[in-house]
Scaffold this motif. Structure first.
Motif, PDB file in Angstrom:
ATOM      1  N   LEU A 139      -8.491  10.240  27.514  1.00 49.78           N
ATOM      2  CA  LEU A 139      -9.157   9.804  26.293  1.00 49.78           C
ATOM      3  C   LEU A 139     -10.000  10.945  25.737  1.00 49.78           C
ATOM      4  O   LEU A 139     -10.666  11.657  26.484  1.00 49.78           O
ATOM      5  CB  LEU A 139     -10.029   8.585  26.615  1.00 49.78           C
ATOM      6  N   TRP A 140      -9.952  11.108  24.420  1.00 46.14           N
ATOM      7  CA  TRP A 140     -10.764  12.125  23.728  1.00 46.14           C
ATOM      8  C   TRP A 140     -11.337  11.470  22.487  1.00 46.14           C
ATOM      9  O   TRP A 140     -10.586  10.878  21.705  1.00 46.14           O
ATOM     10  CB  TRP A 140      -9.880  13.327  23.384  1.00 46.14           C
ATOM     11  N   GLN A 141     -12.644  11.544  22.329  1.00 45.64           N
ATOM     12  CA  GLN A 141     -13.257  10.852  21.204  1.00 45.64           C
ATOM     13  C   GLN A 141     -14.499  11.582  20.722  1.00 45.64           C
ATOM     14  O   GLN A 141     -15.093  12.396  21.435  1.00 45.64           O
ATOM     15  CB  GLN A 141     -13.629   9.424  21.607  1.00 45.64           C
ATOM     16  N   HIS A 180     -12.349   9.967   4.994  1.00 43.18           N
ATOM     17  CA  HIS A 180     -12.969   9.527   6.239  1.00 43.18           C
ATOM     18  C   HIS A 180     -11.957   8.792   7.096  1.00 43.18           C
ATOM     19  O   HIS A 180     -11.202   7.959   6.608  1.00 43.18           O
ATOM     20  CB  HIS A 180     -14.163   8.614   5.958  1.00 43.18           C
ATOM     21  N   MET A 181     -11.961   9.130   8.390  1.00 39.71           N
ATOM     22  CA  MET A 181     -11.114   8.386   9.321  1.00 39.71           C
ATOM     23  C   MET A 181     -11.943   7.263   9.937  1.00 39.71           C
ATOM     24  O   MET A 181     -13.119   7.449  10.264  1.00 39.71           O
ATOM     25  CB  MET A 181     -10.596   9.312  10.415  1.00 39.71           C
ATOM     26  N   ALA A 182     -11.320   6.106  10.096  1.00 41.63           N
ATOM     27  CA  ALA A 182     -11.989   4.992  10.769  1.00 41.63           C
ATOM     28  C   ALA A 182     -12.289   5.406  12.210  1.00 41.63           C
ATOM     29  O   ALA A 182     -11.593   6.244  12.785  1.00 41.63           O
ATOM     30  CB  ALA A 182     -11.091   3.755  10.737  1.00 41.63           C
ATOM     31  N   PRO A 183     -13.327   4.808  12.808  1.00 40.17           N
ATOM     32  CA  PRO A 183     -13.593   5.110  14.220  1.00 40.17           C
ATOM     33  C   PRO A 183     -12.334   4.891  15.067  1.00 40.17           C
ATOM     34  O   PRO A 183     -11.605   3.901  14.885  1.00 40.17           O
ATOM     35  CB  PRO A 183     -14.691   4.097  14.589  1.00 40.17           C
ATOM     36  N   HIS A 184     -12.064   5.828  15.955  1.00 43.56           N
ATOM     37  CA  HIS A 184     -10.870   5.722  16.809  1.00 43.56           C
ATOM     38  C   HIS A 184     -11.065   6.582  18.035  1.00 43.56           C
ATOM     39  O   HIS A 184     -11.896   7.503  18.036  1.00 43.56           O
ATOM     40  CB  HIS A 184      -9.605   6.161  16.059  1.00 43.56           C
ATOM     41  N   HIS A 191       1.202  10.670  22.847  1.00 46.90           N
ATOM     42  CA  HIS A 191      -0.054  10.654  22.095  1.00 46.90           C
ATOM     43  C   HIS A 191      -0.141   9.393  21.245  1.00 46.90           C
ATOM     44  O   HIS A 191       0.787   9.059  20.509  1.00 46.90           O
ATOM     45  CB  HIS A 191      -0.110  11.848  21.137  1.00 46.90           C
ATOM     46  N   THR A 192      -1.279   8.706  21.335  1.00 43.08           N
ATOM     47  CA  THR A 192      -1.506   7.593  20.429  1.00 43.08           C
ATOM     48  C   THR A 192      -3.002   7.530  20.104  1.00 43.08           C
ATOM     49  O   THR A 192      -3.781   8.381  20.561  1.00 43.08           O
ATOM     50  CB  THR A 192      -0.967   6.266  21.006  1.00 43.08           C
ATOM     51  N   ARG A 193      -3.386   6.576  19.270  1.00 44.51           N
ATOM     52  CA  ARG A 193      -4.794   6.356  18.940  1.00 44.51           C
ATOM     53  C   ARG A 193      -5.094   4.882  19.087  1.00 44.51           C
ATOM     54  O   ARG A 193      -4.221   4.048  18.862  1.00 44.51           O
ATOM     55  CB  ARG A 193      -5.090   6.737  17.484  1.00 44.51           C
ATOM     56  N   MET A 194      -6.334   4.579  19.432  1.00 37.63           N
ATOM     57  CA  MET A 194      -6.788   3.198  19.425  1.00 37.63           C
ATOM     58  C   MET A 194      -7.884   3.045  18.374  1.00 37.63           C
ATOM     59  O   MET A 194      -8.853   3.800  18.367  1.00 37.63           O
ATOM     60  CB  MET A 194      -7.356   2.793  20.793  1.00 37.63           C
ATOM     61  N   TYR A 195      -7.683   2.065  17.482  1.00 42.45           N
ATOM     62  CA  TYR A 195      -8.689   1.719  16.478  1.00 42.45           C
ATOM     63  C   TYR A 195      -9.346   0.400  16.860  1.00 42.45           C
ATOM     64  O   TYR A 195      -8.868  -0.330  17.738  1.00 42.45           O
ATOM     65  CB  TYR A 195      -8.031   1.601  15.097  1.00 42.45           C
ATOM     66  N   PHE A 196     -10.433   0.055  16.159  1.00 39.72           N
ATOM     67  CA  PHE A 196     -11.276  -1.077  16.533  1.00 39.72           C
ATOM     68  C   PHE A 196     -11.090  -2.217  15.535  1.00 39.72           C
ATOM     69  O   PHE A 196     -11.283  -2.021  14.326  1.00 39.72           O
ATOM     70  CB  PHE A 196     -12.739  -0.640  16.587  1.00 39.72           C
ATOM     71  N   ALA A 197     -10.759  -3.413  16.042  1.00 38.79           N
ATOM     72  CA  ALA A 197     -10.429  -4.538  15.150  1.00 38.79           C
ATOM     73  C   ALA A 197     -11.597  -4.954  14.269  1.00 38.79           C
ATOM     74  O   ALA A 197     -11.391  -5.467  13.166  1.00 38.79           O
ATOM     75  CB  ALA A 197      -9.950  -5.735  15.980  1.00 38.79           C
ATOM     76  N   ASP A 198     -12.837  -4.717  14.746  1.00 41.03           N
ATOM     77  CA  ASP A 198     -13.984  -5.128  13.944  1.00 41.03           C
ATOM     78  C   ASP A 198     -14.332  -4.102  12.860  1.00 41.03           C
ATOM     79  O   ASP A 198     -15.384  -4.202  12.237  1.00 41.03           O
ATOM     80  CB  ASP A 198     -15.198  -5.380  14.846  1.00 41.03           C
ATOM     81  N   GLU A 199     -13.457  -3.132  12.637  1.00 43.38           N
ATOM     82  CA  GLU A 199     -13.659  -2.141  11.569  1.00 43.38           C
ATOM     83  C   GLU A 199     -12.591  -2.311  10.488  1.00 43.38           C
ATOM     84  O   GLU A 199     -12.038  -1.331   9.969  1.00 43.38           O
ATOM     85  CB  GLU A 199     -13.566  -0.717  12.145  1.00 43.38           C
ATOM     86  N   GLY A 238      10.321  -1.994  22.996  1.00 46.20           N
ATOM     87  CA  GLY A 238      10.438  -3.397  22.584  1.00 46.20           C
ATOM     88  C   GLY A 238       9.961  -3.643  21.166  1.00 46.20           C
ATOM     89  O   GLY A 238       9.591  -2.739  20.434  1.00 46.20           O
ATOM     90  N   GLU A 239       9.960  -4.942  20.804  1.00 48.78           N
ATOM     91  CA  GLU A 239       9.584  -5.374  19.458  1.00 48.78           C
ATOM     92  C   GLU A 239       8.230  -4.822  19.042  1.00 48.78           C
ATOM     93  O   GLU A 239       8.017  -4.465  17.894  1.00 48.78           O
ATOM     94  CB  GLU A 239       9.498  -6.903  19.423  1.00 48.78           C
ATOM     95  N   THR A 240       7.305  -4.799  20.000  1.00 49.10           N
ATOM     96  CA  THR A 240       5.934  -4.392  19.691  1.00 49.10           C
ATOM     97  C   THR A 240       5.642  -2.979  20.196  1.00 49.10           C
ATOM     98  O   THR A 240       4.510  -2.659  20.539  1.00 49.10           O
ATOM     99  CB  THR A 240       4.936  -5.373  20.322  1.00 49.10           C
ATOM    100  N   GLU A 241       6.694  -2.143  20.248  1.00 49.73           N
ATOM    101  CA  GLU A 241       6.484  -0.775  20.723  1.00 49.73           C
ATOM    102  C   GLU A 241       5.316  -0.121  19.990  1.00 49.73           C
ATOM    103  O   GLU A 241       5.237  -0.151  18.755  1.00 49.73           O
ATOM    104  CB  GLU A 241       7.763   0.060  20.533  1.00 49.73           C
ATOM    105  N   THR A 242       4.408   0.452  20.766  1.00 43.40           N
ATOM    106  CA  THR A 242       3.225   1.120  20.217  1.00 43.40           C
ATOM    107  C   THR A 242       3.661   2.337  19.401  1.00 43.40           C
ATOM    108  O   THR A 242       4.652   2.985  19.726  1.00 43.40           O
ATOM    109  CB  THR A 242       2.314   1.548  21.390  1.00 43.40           C
ATOM    110  N   VAL A 243       2.895   2.626  18.369  1.00 48.28           N
ATOM    111  CA  VAL A 243       3.141   3.856  17.611  1.00 48.28           C
ATOM    112  C   VAL A 243       2.681   5.049  18.443  1.00 48.28           C
ATOM    113  O   VAL A 243       1.531   5.091  18.901  1.00 48.28           O
ATOM    114  CB  VAL A 243       2.400   3.835  16.262  1.00 48.28           C
ATOM    115  N   PHE A 244       3.602   5.996  18.662  1.00 46.36           N
ATOM    116  CA  PHE A 244       3.257   7.260  19.299  1.00 46.36           C
ATOM    117  C   PHE A 244       3.437   8.367  18.269  1.00 46.36           C
ATOM    118  O   PHE A 244       4.358   8.309  17.444  1.00 46.36           O
ATOM    119  CB  PHE A 244       4.123   7.510  20.536  1.00 46.36           C
ATOM    120  N   PHE A 245       2.551   9.354  18.339  1.00 48.21           N
ATOM    121  CA  PHE A 245       2.501  10.379  17.292  1.00 48.21           C
ATOM    122  C   PHE A 245       3.092  11.702  17.754  1.00 48.21           C
ATOM    123  O   PHE A 245       3.003  12.081  18.923  1.00 48.21           O
ATOM    124  CB  PHE A 245       1.049  10.629  16.871  1.00 48.21           C
ATOM    125  N   ASP A 246       3.675  12.405  16.804  1.00 49.85           N
ATOM    126  CA  ASP A 246       4.040  13.814  16.965  1.00 49.85           C
ATOM    127  C   ASP A 246       2.903  14.606  16.329  1.00 49.85           C
ATOM    128  O   ASP A 246       2.838  14.729  15.114  1.00 49.85           O
ATOM    129  CB  ASP A 246       5.374  14.070  16.255  1.00 49.85           C
TER     130      ASP A 246
END
Lengths: 242, 208
Positions: B73-75, B129-133, B148-156, B199-207
């Protein structure tokens, strides 16, 4: 913290020089490989920055696997030095890169509860090391040459796992280093995930007689290339202080 | 004659394999060689910001939890500043926060947990501006090149709706794979992030 003049965005990654995500001959990739395309992400501060390791405390034996797992004697096996340079794609040194390695012992057994191979553990060998590259991007480990070991009906060639953390998050890399002349390299399914023979050759350490330590160790040279940065960063994210 | 610009080729990635703990998280392999460990607790008493716990899980193509992997994790800190000289935003560093951690599973449920703080907003590529992640990188046996992926916060929700990276994902439904729901447990904020490799809900992975 060191001052650097430029932390530009990274040159786009050429995925054709890496293994595909799904490689049928390496069967563990079948259920763990994303099947959709990666989404391209233009660099932001999140990708051009990354962890720095200037606050990490390194012990003298952290890069000496002959000593850092020894208890009441020295580990069995061939004593070797592994060294090389961490460079970027422009051929420039990457200083202060964290290089971490892990490996099996001389018999081909890992100190890990999941490893059930019948070859014995060595009470004087742990199998992990770490170091930072110096100003020239150079790193050096002393260790025992690892043994080959079986996985199912296949054999893994002798190898050392390398993890490299460069100056930015997008440079993060894990790979494996093999040894010149090992006939198991060409039949290994994990080596076989690499798309070209030139890229396989770059993972093979070559014997480096100039670095042999008299009456002590043979030596191998293994250089690593991380992604390069472009020379300039784009205007608007220089931030409020420019 | 004009010579083409020649770059060196990046070293090929290889899987981290099943024994990655030995080198990257020796505390999970019972190896006590190193003084400093890269663990999953990123805070100390002086760290500024809202304490949160991120509970990530990784599922394979048969929806089986992946137990032998590692997540990095890097933030940014609570003020939205990365602890790195390439971050030249006019924002304060937090000397009690590096923003970097590693987690392996610590229960049979396969939860990779980080105790950290909620990051602030970071300047985007175009001065937006990027949302908190938080940025995540996943390796395991069977993964040939780190994901590589990112996690964002549902309350944002408003910030997420305006986030340039989320908006760059053409399929709106796939953006949801990066947004972690929030719940309170014993007075602490928990974000649950399920990473689906297929699968159907495959997470987005980034290049990147």
């Amino acid at each position: 913290m060191k001052k650097h003049s430029s932390f530009g965005e990274f040159v786009p990654r050429d995925l054709n020089v890496h293994p595909a995500t799904y490689t049928p001959k390496y069967r563990f990739s079948e259920l763990r490989s994303p099947r959709r395309s990666l989404i391209p992400l233009a660099s932001t501060l999140s990708e051009i920055t990354g962890p720095t390791f200037d606050q990490v405390t390194f012990e003298r034996a952290d890069n000496d696997l002959i000593l850092n797992g020894a208890h009441d004697g020295l580990p069995l096996g061939e004593r070797i030095v592994i060294h090389g340079y961490v460079l970027d794609q422009w051929g420039r040194a990457v200083p202060d890169a964290l290089v971490e390695i892990w490996q099996a012992n001389a018999s081909g057994r890992y100190r890990h509860k999941k490893d059930q191979y019948l070859a014995p553990l060595d009470p004087n060998f742990g199998g992990s090391g770490r170091t930072l590259t110096d100003a020239e991007g150079h790193y050096r480990f002393r260790t025992i040459r690892p043994g080959a070991y079986p996985v199912g009906l296949d054999w893994r060639p002798a190898h050392i796992h390398f993890s490299i953390s460069g100056s930015g998050w997008a440079q993060r890399l894990i790979t494996q280093m093999y040894f010149e002349g090992d006939p198991l390299i060409r039949s290994c399914p994990i080596v076989g995930t690499i798309p070209t023979s030139a890229q396989i050759d770059r993972l093979i350490a070559v014997q480096d007689e100039a670095q042999f330590v008299t009456m002590d160790s043979r030596a191998y040279r293994f250089d690593i290339v991380l992604r390069g940065r472009r020379a300039t960063w784009f205007e608007n994210t220089q931030g409020d202080d420019t | 004659m004009i010579a083409p610009v020649k770059l060196l080729t990046e070293t090929a990635s290889q899987t981290a394999g099943p024994y990655l703990h030995i080198g990257l998280a020796p505390q999970y392999a019972g190896i006590t060689t190193f003084k400093t460990l890269f663990g999953s607790v990123l805070t100390d008493a002086n760290t500024r910001g809202e304490r949160i716990r991120i509970e990530a899980r990784i599922f394979d193509g048969l929806n089986t939890p992946v137990l032998d992997g590692l997540i990095e994790l890097w933030q940014a800190n609570a003020g939205g500043r990365y602890r790195h000289p390439g971050d030249r935003q006019n924002k304060a560093l937090d000397e009690s926060f590096t923003g970097y951690g590693r987690a392996c599973f610590d229960t049979e449920a396969g939860i990779y947990a980080f105790d950290t703080i909620k990051p602030g907003t970071v300047c985007g590529r175009l001065g937006d501006h990027m949302a908190p992640h938080v940025n995540l990188w996943i390796v395991a046996r069977g993964i040939n090149i780190g994901l590589h992926t990112r996690m964002y916060f549902a309350d944002e929700a408003p910030a997420n709706a305006a986030d340039p990276v989320l908006r760059s994902i053409e399929w709106e439904i796939r953006r949801q794979t990066l947004i972690a729901p929030r719940q309170e447990r014993d007075g602490k904020a928990i974000y649950s992030f399920d990473i689906h490799l297929q699968g159907e809900t495959e997470t987005v992975f980034f290049d990147l």
